[in-house]
Write a protein that holds these residues in place. Sequence first.
Motif, mmCIF file in Angstrom:
data_model
loop_
_atom_site.group_PDB
_atom_site.id
_atom_site.type_symbol
_atom_site.label_atom_id
_atom_site.label_comp_id
_atom_site.label_asym_id
_atom_site.label_seq_id
_atom_site.Cartn_x
_atom_site.Cartn_y
_atom_site.Cartn_z
ATOM 1 N N ASP A 46 -9.495 18.249 -2.748
ATOM 2 C CA ASP A 46 -9.715 17.703 -4.099
ATOM 3 C C ASP A 46 -8.502 16.884 -4.553
ATOM 4 O OD1 ASP A 46 -12.185 18.917 -4.170
ATOM 5 O OD2 ASP A 46 -11.548 20.579 -5.483
ATOM 6 N N LEU A 47 -7.309 17.433 -4.321
ATOM 7 C CA LEU A 47 -6.080 16.736 -4.683
ATOM 8 C C LEU A 47 -5.952 15.426 -3.913
ATOM 9 C CD1 LEU A 47 -3.475 16.828 -6.329
ATOM 10 C CD2 LEU A 47 -2.406 18.077 -4.454
ATOM 11 N N ASN A 48 -6.292 15.462 -2.625
ATOM 12 C CA ASN A 48 -6.249 14.268 -1.777
ATOM 13 C C ASN A 48 -7.205 13.201 -2.305
ATOM 14 O OD1 ASN A 48 -5.602 12.579 0.344
ATOM 15 N ND2 ASN A 48 -7.084 13.509 1.736
ATOM 16 N N GLU A 49 -8.418 13.612 -2.668
ATOM 17 C CA GLU A 49 -9.393 12.665 -3.203
ATOM 18 C C GLU A 49 -8.914 12.085 -4.534
ATOM 19 O OE1 GLU A 49 -13.149 14.693 -3.385
ATOM 20 O OE2 GLU A 49 -13.313 14.837 -1.215
ATOM 21 N N SER A 50 -8.328 12.934 -5.377
ATOM 22 C CA SER A 50 -7.808 12.475 -6.664
ATOM 23 C C SER A 50 -6.689 11.458 -6.456
ATOM 24 C CB SER A 50 -7.295 13.667 -7.468
ATOM 25 O OG SER A 50 -6.655 13.235 -8.633
ATOM 26 N N LEU A 51 -5.754 11.772 -5.568
ATOM 27 C CA LEU A 51 -4.646 10.850 -5.291
ATOM 28 C C LEU A 51 -5.150 9.557 -4.671
ATOM 29 C CD1 LEU A 51 -1.927 13.331 -3.993
ATOM 30 C CD2 LEU A 51 -1.970 12.129 -6.178
ATOM 31 N N THR A 52 -6.142 9.650 -3.794
ATOM 32 C CA THR A 52 -6.718 8.452 -3.185
ATOM 33 C C THR A 52 -7.348 7.576 -4.271
ATOM 34 O OG1 THR A 52 -7.130 9.612 -1.107
ATOM 35 C CG2 THR A 52 -8.397 7.606 -1.490
ATOM 36 N N GLY A 53 -8.065 8.196 -5.199
ATOM 37 C CA GLY A 53 -8.664 7.443 -6.311
ATOM 38 C C GLY A 53 -7.603 6.776 -7.170
ATOM 39 N N GLN A 54 -6.515 7.500 -7.440
ATOM 40 C CA GLN A 54 -5.427 6.926 -8.233
ATOM 41 C C GLN A 54 -4.787 5.749 -7.504
ATOM 42 O OE1 GLN A 54 -2.629 9.982 -9.341
ATOM 43 N NE2 GLN A 54 -4.151 11.157 -10.474
ATOM 44 N N LEU A 55 -4.585 5.897 -6.209
ATOM 45 C CA LEU A 55 -3.994 4.807 -5.421
ATOM 46 C C LEU A 55 -4.901 3.584 -5.415
ATOM 47 C CD1 LEU A 55 -2.389 6.636 -2.369
ATOM 48 C CD2 LEU A 55 -1.213 5.352 -4.150
ATOM 49 N N GLU A 56 -6.201 3.809 -5.262
ATOM 50 C CA GLU A 56 -7.139 2.682 -5.284
ATOM 51 C C GLU A 56 -7.126 2.000 -6.650
ATOM 52 O OE1 GLU A 56 -10.820 4.506 -4.125
ATOM 53 O OE2 GLU A 56 -10.340 4.399 -1.986
ATOM 54 N N SER A 57 -7.087 2.811 -7.710
ATOM 55 C CA SER A 57 -7.040 2.268 -9.067
ATOM 56 C C SER A 57 -5.757 1.460 -9.272
ATOM 57 C CB SER A 57 -7.113 3.409 -10.078
ATOM 58 O OG SER A 57 -6.983 2.922 -11.385
ATOM 59 N N GLN A 58 -4.639 1.996 -8.804
ATOM 60 C CA GLN A 58 -3.369 1.284 -8.923
ATOM 61 C C GLN A 58 -3.378 -0.001 -8.099
ATOM 62 O OE1 GLN A 58 -0.297 4.104 -7.899
ATOM 63 N NE2 GLN A 58 -0.296 5.030 -9.935
ATOM 64 N N ALA A 59 -3.993 0.045 -6.930
ATOM 65 C CA ALA A 59 -4.078 -1.157 -6.093
ATOM 66 C C ALA A 59 -4.906 -2.231 -6.798
ATOM 67 C CB ALA A 59 -4.681 -0.821 -4.737
ATOM 68 N N LEU A 60 -6.009 -1.825 -7.424
ATOM 69 C CA LEU A 60 -6.826 -2.784 -8.177
ATOM 70 C C LEU A 60 -6.047 -3.355 -9.355
ATOM 71 C CD1 LEU A 60 -10.335 -1.054 -8.283
ATOM 72 C CD2 LEU A 60 -9.749 -3.203 -7.145
ATOM 73 N N ARG A 61 -5.326 -2.488 -10.064
ATOM 74 C CA ARG A 61 -4.541 -2.955 -11.219
ATOM 75 C C ARG A 61 -3.447 -3.921 -10.760
ATOM 76 N NH1 ARG A 61 -4.435 -4.981 -15.782
ATOM 77 N NH2 ARG A 61 -2.634 -4.527 -17.060
ATOM 78 N N HIS A 62 -2.829 -3.589 -9.630
ATOM 79 C CA HIS A 62 -1.799 -4.471 -9.078
ATOM 80 C C HIS A 62 -2.402 -5.842 -8.750
ATOM 81 C CE1 HIS A 62 1.731 -5.785 -6.870
ATOM 82 N NE2 HIS A 62 0.946 -6.119 -5.871
ATOM 83 N N ALA A 63 -3.579 -5.838 -8.133
ATOM 84 C CA ALA A 63 -4.243 -7.104 -7.789
ATOM 85 C C ALA A 63 -4.570 -7.897 -9.062
ATOM 86 C CB ALA A 63 -5.514 -6.829 -6.990
ATOM 87 N N GLU A 64 -5.031 -7.191 -10.103
ATOM 88 C CA GLU A 64 -5.330 -7.870 -11.365
ATOM 89 C C GLU A 64 -4.062 -8.470 -11.965
ATOM 90 O OE1 GLU A 64 -7.078 -4.818 -13.762
ATOM 91 O OE2 GLU A 64 -9.015 -4.906 -12.744
ATOM 92 N N LEU A 65 -2.976 -7.695 -11.964
ATOM 93 C CA LEU A 65 -1.716 -8.197 -12.503
ATOM 94 C C LEU A 65 -1.206 -9.379 -11.689
ATOM 95 C CD1 LEU A 65 0.113 -4.861 -13.392
ATOM 96 C CD2 LEU A 65 -0.846 -6.534 -14.978
ATOM 97 N N GLN A 66 -1.352 -9.297 -10.375
ATOM 98 C CA GLN A 66 -0.929 -10.396 -9.506
ATOM 99 C C GLN A 66 -1.737 -11.649 -9.838
ATOM 100 O OE1 GLN A 66 1.573 -10.250 -7.359
ATOM 101 N NE2 GLN A 66 1.341 -12.335 -6.633
ATOM 102 N N ASN A 67 -3.035 -11.478 -10.024
ATOM 103 C CA ASN A 67 -3.900 -12.598 -10.371
ATOM 104 C C ASN A 67 -3.515 -13.166 -11.739
ATOM 105 O OD1 ASN A 67 -6.117 -14.378 -9.983
ATOM 106 N ND2 ASN A 67 -7.367 -13.105 -11.301
#
Length: 126
Positions: free
Chosen positions: A31-52
């Motif tokens: 569960d913790l792994n899935e939560s962290l994976t979701g957070q990382l994906e969310s952060q990656a998307l936010r990073h891409a948005e900020l980069q754009n």
Amino acid sequence: TAAVQELGSQVVDKLEEMKAQAAEERERIQDLNESLTGQLESQALRHAELQNDSEQFQKALHEAQQEVQRQIAEHQVTKDLLQTCRQELAQTKRKVAGSEAVEKELADLRKGPSKANAAVSACPTR
């Protein structure tokens, strides 16, 4: 033998308890792994948005700088044209002033002979 069986039963119970704890721990880790994976994906998307957003801002800034440079150049051309017009106006004023002086002299000269002729006519004849 009863003691051995009792001891064996306790060992089995303890092993099953440990097995259940391990399964719970494995599920919690998953569960913790899935939560962290979701957070990382969310952060990656936010990073891409900020980069754009950053790239779009840089592009807009570059376009604005180009527009300012274009307007500065256009202003300089207008300023140069205005200076040329002022010079031509001053030259034209000098020509007009010169032309007016020439016209006055001509007018005076035209009047001159008439006055001279009138004076001659007024003289007594012999």
